[in-house]
Design an enzyme around this catalytic site. Structure first.
Site, mmCIF file in Angstrom:
data_model
loop_
_atom_site.group_PDB
_atom_site.id
_atom_site.type_symbol
_atom_site.label_atom_id
_atom_site.label_comp_id
_atom_site.label_asym_id
_atom_site.label_seq_id
_atom_site.Cartn_x
_atom_site.Cartn_y
_atom_site.Cartn_z
ATOM 1 N N ASP A 35 0.843 -1.205 0.000
ATOM 2 C CA ASP A 35 0.000 0.000 0.000
ATOM 3 C C ASP A 35 0.875 1.251 0.000
ATOM 4 O O ASP A 35 0.364 2.364 -0.031
ATOM 5 C CB ASP A 35 -0.889 -0.014 1.253
ATOM 6 C CG ASP A 35 -1.882 1.127 1.289
ATOM 7 O OD1 ASP A 35 -2.616 1.290 0.291
ATOM 8 O OD2 ASP A 35 -1.927 1.870 2.290
ATOM 9 N N HIS A 69 -1.667 3.914 -0.967
ATOM 10 C CA HIS A 69 -1.699 4.460 0.401
ATOM 11 C C HIS A 69 -3.142 4.731 0.846
ATOM 12 O O HIS A 69 -3.485 5.841 1.276
ATOM 13 C CB HIS A 69 -0.858 5.733 0.497
ATOM 14 C CG HIS A 69 -0.320 5.964 1.879
ATOM 15 N ND1 HIS A 69 0.949 6.404 2.126
ATOM 16 C CD2 HIS A 69 -0.890 5.784 3.102
ATOM 17 C CE1 HIS A 69 1.127 6.508 3.437
ATOM 18 N NE2 HIS A 69 0.017 6.139 4.047
HETATM 19 P P1 NAD Z 1 2.718 1.751 16.687
HETATM 20 O O1 NAD Z 1 3.638 2.815 17.139
HETATM 21 O O2 NAD Z 1 1.526 1.420 17.527
HETATM 22 O O3 NAD Z 1 3.532 0.381 16.465
HETATM 23 C C1 NAD Z 1 4.773 0.349 15.825
HETATM 24 C C2 NAD Z 1 5.557 -0.797 16.442
HETATM 25 O O4 NAD Z 1 6.802 -0.901 15.739
HETATM 26 C C3 NAD Z 1 5.901 -0.575 17.923
HETATM 27 O O5 NAD Z 1 5.500 -1.698 18.680
HETATM 28 C C4 NAD Z 1 7.405 -0.390 17.919
HETATM 29 O O6 NAD Z 1 8.035 -0.915 19.087
HETATM 30 C C5 NAD Z 1 7.786 -1.206 16.693
HETATM 31 N N1 NAD Z 1 9.130 -0.908 16.227
HETATM 32 C C6 NAD Z 1 9.822 0.243 16.312
HETATM 33 N N2 NAD Z 1 11.062 0.090 15.805
HETATM 34 C C7 NAD Z 1 11.138 -1.204 15.405
HETATM 35 C C8 NAD Z 1 12.163 -1.983 14.814
HETATM 36 N N3 NAD Z 1 13.371 -1.455 14.565
HETATM 37 N N4 NAD Z 1 11.904 -3.271 14.525
HETATM 38 C C9 NAD Z 1 10.688 -3.809 14.802
HETATM 39 N N5 NAD Z 1 9.681 -3.124 15.370
HETATM 40 C C10 NAD Z 1 9.908 -1.839 15.662
HETATM 41 O O7 NAD Z 1 2.288 2.157 15.232
HETATM 42 P P2 NAD Z 1 1.010 1.671 14.418
HETATM 43 O O8 NAD Z 1 -0.125 2.617 14.663
HETATM 44 O O9 NAD Z 1 0.803 0.218 14.626
HETATM 45 O O10 NAD Z 1 1.510 1.930 12.924
HETATM 46 C C11 NAD Z 1 2.521 1.133 12.344
HETATM 47 C C12 NAD Z 1 2.970 1.763 11.052
HETATM 48 O O11 NAD Z 1 1.885 1.742 10.124
HETATM 49 C C13 NAD Z 1 3.299 3.258 11.168
HETATM 50 O O12 NAD Z 1 4.646 3.446 11.550
HETATM 51 C C14 NAD Z 1 3.046 3.763 9.789
HETATM 52 O O13 NAD Z 1 4.260 3.713 9.073
HETATM 53 C C15 NAD Z 1 2.063 2.776 9.194
HETATM 54 N N6 NAD Z 1 0.754 3.351 8.851
HETATM 55 C C16 NAD Z 1 0.324 3.209 7.586
HETATM 56 C C17 NAD Z 1 -0.902 3.715 7.212
HETATM 57 C C18 NAD Z 1 -1.443 3.537 5.806
HETATM 58 O O14 NAD Z 1 -2.457 4.129 5.448
HETATM 59 N N7 NAD Z 1 -0.826 2.712 4.964
HETATM 60 C C19 NAD Z 1 -1.697 4.401 8.157
HETATM 61 C C20 NAD Z 1 -1.209 4.515 9.463
HETATM 62 C C21 NAD Z 1 0.016 3.990 9.814
#
Ligand code: NAD
Length: 341
Positions: free
Chosen positions: A258, A295
């Site tokens: 995405d 996205h």
């Molecule tokens: P979140 O902060 O709740 O979770 C992210 C997790 O990644 C955390 O548990 C963190 O500890 C972990 N993390 C950090 N560094 C890491 C590493 N080096 N290796 C492994 N894990 C690691 O975030 P979320 O709300 O679950 O969102 C996750 C991701 O989704 C966001 O960072 C964003 O990039 C993406 N996102 C995409 C969309 C979309 O429309 N496609 C929308 C929202 C978020």
């Protein structure tokens, strides 16, 4: 407060106006992206509302500040596109929406998994053309398969819960363990073990210096032949050239994304009358086992409502001099050192 809303699409206007009812702020909508050339549109506006691909860099901020802007209200979680140090030096406050709909993103990841596995994208076209052959539509049962989840925060946890419902085994990797995932049987392992034992790998960690090109040639070589890779997180988690090589060799059996490394040149715009100049992206679209969405994983009614309500509430907090829990400061704790989010 008078707010200049940049990168406006019809849906932004609809949801922001609904959240702003009864009228608390004077929202003025601009279609262009915010950058140094368009910043002048915000002259006289104390607040600017920006989105993920707006360029809120030093020169843009200087123009905004010189014309009276003192608040940037991001209607997204990520803030990599904002020069926070310059904003702080210019006395500009920056606020964001840290979370809006983890269910929407996790459910979209499941949509990609199901579509790729059962070739729904191909079947849709076939049936429309009167071709009811089942050749090359063979899928596999998700029940009993192993899903590797990298990043088990809000979205990764929900994906784990959904896939558990399909009867999958869950392997997980994160820098922190999520006890809720462990409680439903998710097993934390190191990355090489996750790569080697997963049938499907789904990325849900932020893009940081540590996770940049996490899926590279070496990682792909350690995966099961025919692996399915899903990325709804950030494009640069994946080395696109390495993934293309993996698709060509058959090591990667399915790719559902995405997000894309160079997406800011493409996504959120209707380019259907234009010649796309990104050869790598165009090549990716030619593989039958690649499914790309632009996205849109976050794009649900609930998410847009949450984003808009939080944005209006952030602006009101700042206007009324209340502390805003969604304010981003230049001095970030190490774990929040996110390049792109
Ligand atoms: P979140 O902060 O709740 O979770 C992210 C997790 O990644 C955390 O548990 C963190 O500890 C972990 N993390 C950090 N560094 C890491 C590493 N080096 N290796 C492994 N894990 C690691 O975030 P979320 O709300 O679950 O969102 C996750 C991701 O989704 C966001 O960072 C964003 O990039 C993406 N996102 C995409 C969309 C979309 O429309 N496609 C929308 C929202 C978020």
């Amino acid at each position: 407060m008078k707010v200049a809303v940049f990168s406006t699409k019809a849906y932004d206007r609809q949801f922001l106006e609904a959240a702003n009812n009864p009228k608390q702020h004077d929202l003025v909508f601009f279609e262009p992206r915010l950058n140094r050339d368009t910043a002048i549109l915000a002259a006289g506006f104390p607040a600017v509302c920006a989105f993920v691909h707006d360029q809120v860099d030093a020169s843009t901020l200087e123009i905004l500040a010189s014309h009276g802007t003192h608040l940037i209200a991001l209607r997204c979680a990520g803030f990599n596109n904002v020069d926070l140090k310059t904003a702080a030096a210019l006395g500009i406050t920056v606020v964001r929406v840290p979370a809006y709909s983890p269910y929407g993103v996790a459910e979209h990841a499941v949509g990609l998994i199901l579509s790729l596995n059962r070739k729904i994208h191909r079947a849709y076209n076939r049936v429309r053309e009167g071709n009811f052959s089942l050749d090359k539509l063979l899928g596999f049962n998700l029940n009993g398969r192993t899903v590797g989840i990298i990043g088990t925060g809000k979205i990764g946890l929900i994906l784990g819960q959904i896939m558990k419902g399909f009867g999958c085994h869950i392997l997980a990797y994160d820098v922190f363990r999520n006890q809720e995932l462990e409680a439903i049987g998710g097993k934390y392992v190191e990355l090489p073990e996750l790569f080697a034992n997963s049938d499907i790998i789904s990325l849900h960690c932020p893009l940081t210096e540590d996770t940049y090109h996490l899926i590279n040639e070496q990682a792909i070589a350690h995966m099961k032949p025919g692996i399915m890779i899903i990325n709804t997180s950030r494009g640069a988690l994946i080395d696109t050239e390495a993934v293309i090589a993996g698709l060509k060799s058959g090591q990667i059996g399915y790719l559902g994304v995405d997000v894309y490394e160079q997406e800011s040149e493409l996504f959120f715009e209707d380019l259907s009358d234009e010649i796309i100049q990104d050869d790598v992206f165009q090549y990716l679209t030619t593989f039958p086992n690649v499914l790309i969405t632009g996205h849109q994983a976050f794009f649900t009614e609930e998410a847009l409502r949450n984003i808009s309500e939080a944005t209006i509430s952030n602006i009101t907090d700042i206007e009324q001099g209340r502390p805003c829990q969604n304010e981003i400061r230049a001095q970030l704790p190490a774990e929040n050192k996110v390049l792109v989010n």
